[in-house]
Design a protein around this motif. Sequence first.
Motif, short mmCIF file in Angstrom:
data_model
loop_
_atom_site.label_atom_id
_atom_site.label_comp_id
_atom_site.label_asym_id
_atom_site.label_seq_id
_atom_site.Cartn_x
_atom_site.Cartn_y
_atom_site.Cartn_z
N UNK A 161 -42.82 -17.65 51.22
CA UNK A 161 -41.29 -16.90 50.48
C UNK A 161 -41.29 -15.51 51.20
N UNK A 162 -42.32 -15.09 51.87
CA UNK A 162 -42.29 -13.74 52.33
C UNK A 162 -42.48 -12.56 51.29
N UNK A 163 -42.54 -13.18 50.15
CA UNK A 163 -42.70 -12.11 48.82
C UNK A 163 -44.38 -11.93 48.60
N UNK A 164 -45.16 -12.72 49.25
CA UNK A 164 -46.46 -12.62 49.12
C UNK A 164 -46.95 -11.09 49.24
N UNK A 165 -47.36 -10.25 48.31
CA UNK A 165 -48.16 -9.09 48.35
C UNK A 165 -46.94 -7.97 48.93
N UNK A 166 -45.49 -8.11 48.94
CA UNK A 166 -44.61 -7.48 49.00
C UNK A 166 -43.80 -7.25 47.91
N UNK A 167 -44.09 -7.69 46.78
CA UNK A 167 -43.45 -7.56 45.74
C UNK A 167 -44.08 -6.62 44.43
N UNK A 168 -43.27 -5.60 43.79
CA UNK A 168 -43.76 -4.97 42.92
C UNK A 168 -42.93 -5.09 41.69
N UNK A 169 -43.39 -5.15 40.68
CA UNK A 169 -42.69 -5.06 39.28
C UNK A 169 -42.20 -3.97 38.89
N UNK A 170 -41.14 -4.10 38.22
CA UNK A 170 -40.08 -2.78 37.87
C UNK A 170 -41.21 -1.66 37.04
N UNK A 171 -41.93 -2.18 36.18
CA UNK A 171 -42.90 -1.64 35.23
C UNK A 171 -44.03 -0.67 36.11
N UNK A 172 -44.38 -1.29 37.34
CA UNK A 172 -45.50 -0.84 38.01
C UNK A 172 -44.69 0.29 38.87
N UNK A 173 -43.42 0.02 39.28
CA UNK A 173 -42.83 1.14 40.19
C UNK A 173 -42.47 2.29 39.47
N UNK A 174 -42.17 2.00 38.09
CA UNK A 174 -41.71 3.26 37.23
C UNK A 174 -43.15 3.97 37.09
N UNK A 175 -44.22 3.55 36.78
CA UNK A 175 -45.60 4.08 36.51
C UNK A 175 -45.73 5.19 37.77
N UNK A 176 -45.46 4.31 38.89
CA UNK A 176 -45.83 5.26 40.41
C UNK A 176 -45.01 6.63 40.22
N UNK A 177 -43.59 6.48 39.82
CA UNK A 177 -42.82 7.30 39.69
C UNK A 177 -42.83 8.62 38.83
N UNK A 178 -43.69 7.99 37.88
CA UNK A 178 -44.27 9.05 36.78
C UNK A 178 -45.52 9.82 37.03
#
Length: 558
Positions: A161-178
């Motif tokens: 799919x090309x998504x292997x290990x390239x995708x990040x869940x929204x919650x994870x993204x937000x935790x990084x921003x925090x």
Amino acid sequence: MPVELTWQELALGKKLAVLELIPLEWRLPQPIPTAKSQKDVTGAYVQQYLEDWEIEITESDAVRIVEQTSSGNWTVTKVVTAFCHRAALAHQLTNCLHEIFFDQAIADAKLLDEKFASGAGPVGPLYGLPVSFKDQFHVHGVETTMGYVGWIDTFEGIKGTGKEKTTESELVREIRLLGGVPFCKTSLPHTVMSMETWNHIVGSTLNPHNRLMSTGGSSGGEGALIAMRGSPIGFGTDIGGSIRIPAAFNGLFGIRPSFGRLPYVGAANSMPGQNTIPSVCGPLAPTARSIKLMMQAALTQEPWLHDPAVVEMPWREELAKLSTDQKLTFGLYSSDGDVNPLPPVKRAMEKMKALILEMGHEIIEWNPPSHARAYKLAFEAFTSDGGIDIHHHIGLSGETLQPRIEEFYGKKAVPAKTVDALHRINLDVAAYRKEYMDYWNSTSALTKTGKPVDAILAPVAPFPALEFGKSAIVAYTPWVNTLDYTAVVVPVTTTDSTIDKFETEYTPLNDSDRIVWEEYDPEASNGTPVAVQLVGRRLQEEKMIALAELFESALASK
């Protein structure tokens, strides 16, 4: 042509690959003690493998960690490294991790330290806080198997799919921003539909307080890791008790928010289109104030702008404050009338009841619409596709289904419910919710304050934790999901075999109750945490966390 590996070989290869990511200097002497010879691996046992500075950091809660990193007293690199070390020890003793990305986390920590040193200061309200995630959440650069052997080297079971290990869940993204630092992902039962965390990749995840017991499920890896203080806070998911059961079994606080309070988008799931009774995500932690910190921080990211299912509802501080003279009323739900709680759980409930009265609050008996109906509706929703999704993903590798899950979904899929049958379930759920709401409102006529009950006090399970191989009774948690209420787990005590004795004169209610009663072993359960759940109405996260903080303080003073 490449050699086709069996599912057993794939599972073992994945297990060994994760273990190999643990640095040599963090590996425990072999052989690891058996569960029988070393039941409790928390506290002093795991501390023997740590430096004093690592113990200080890892036994601090999320609030203190952020205070220390934000003030510059602790570097983020030092904090993240300490938790990576302790998480590595936790995994070797309990099988709690599915994915290790310590190197990535330490590299992220160094970047945060460099920014701080340059004069930028701390980044966000979670600055430098290590955060673990159940292996449903996608993290960039890391695989997600969700316990399925057939998901290894794929994106949710699909190759190329090309998504292997390239995708990040929204919650994870937000935790990084925090300012948070993701550093590992935790074990779960394949399908996520079991209160016992076991799969073919990691085997059974053990309860670190008592390794003869399960850590619970399906967020069992989070429960074990945080109980070992291998993470200060982490995220699980809950569709029928999957945050609350591991929190209770491991002596942690955990919150099951109502649907739409935190972002779930971009996370993997079983039966992802099943929205009659949806799964939700929420944090587990050793302290209630850690839960509060995480919920407050997450809502500052305005997740409703990134996940269309999230309600536009910022943190409401007015609901999070309980005045010292405020009189509260609790509905006491001591038993579901089908399987009675065992002695440790009954003692925990009695302790909470006595504490509530001592604090000047009121208790009334809770006699709501049948929770058995709620359980039946949940079961109908969870099996509405006939098990097609679960059996498809199990079938990708040919692995066998966990026996406890097979009890629900059979050896193979059956025809899915028709659209009209699914509509009927939705209508029945709506009717049940209205009936329960009316009952809750009616309690205003029974209370001294003239107001409806503030929260329900209830067991999480009939046992303090599930002993491996014994009967799993889940009926004390799914009713909350059917109603979409907010629930928080509060640790109360631990099982004491000298007090919580086998009740020889007990008369069982039925066969299920008889089995649970006969299976209770006070000696085997000794030392296992015991908790209760406080249940509030929909979207009352602030109030329920405030109650958790109230009782945490009151219990600590006893």
